[in-house]
Design an enzyme around this catalytic site. Structure first.
Site: not given
Length: 158
Positions: A38, A100, A102
């Site tokens: 990630e 962020h 995933h």
């Protein structure tokens, strides 16, 4: 990979636009393979009433903790960039939120994401909801997170 640049709340009272540079940063960090970790960073931009222009997404630093299913942003690096942009723009370019990745096609925030977002939103000096973006392999999840209660999920505008 092509993410849409314009997003809105269901009532269309809040619009936001991701710059080409921001979308390019998202695309560069998509977890396309099973081995990629990630990534994430800050979202910086300007506020225009209820609307936002996201001009920059910071990229992971050497200090950030990156794993397959976890990204922990460390303050070093990101905050220096945010302060520098804020100073150079005389306060018009500011921290708007966090992003962020995933490792899923159509991402959804985890319980950990939600609790972290609520904490970050509560710390905002301007009391505005925090913009939270989760970058998946095929789509984005975009939400305005208030310091308490449920946020507003945004959808792409063609």
């Amino acid at each position: 990979m092509q993410f849409l640049s314009s997003w809105a709340t269901n009532d269309r009272r809040t619009l936001l636009h991701f710059s080409k540079a921001t979308l390019a940063t998202f695309c560069q960090h998509v977890q396309a393979s099973d081995t990629e970790c990630e990534a994430g960073g800050l979202l910086l931009g300007s506020v225009h009433g209820a609307h936002m222009l996201i001009e920059q997404a910071t990229i992971p630093t050497a200090w950030d903790k990156r794993f397959r299913y976890l990204f922990e942003r460390m303050p070093f690096g990101h905050e220096a960039i945010a302060l520098s942009r804020w100073t150079a723009s005389q306060g018009t370019v500011r921290y708007l939120g966090e992003w962020h990745t995933h490792p899923e096609d159509h991402p959804h925030p985890s319980g950990l994401d939600r609790s972290e977002w609520n904490c970050l939103s509560a710390k905002r000096r301007d009391k505005r909801p925090m913009l939270a973006v989760v970058v998946g392999r095929k789509s984005l999840y975009v939400e305005l997170v208030p310091s308490s209660g449920c946020g507003s999920v945004l959808t792409p505008v063609e």
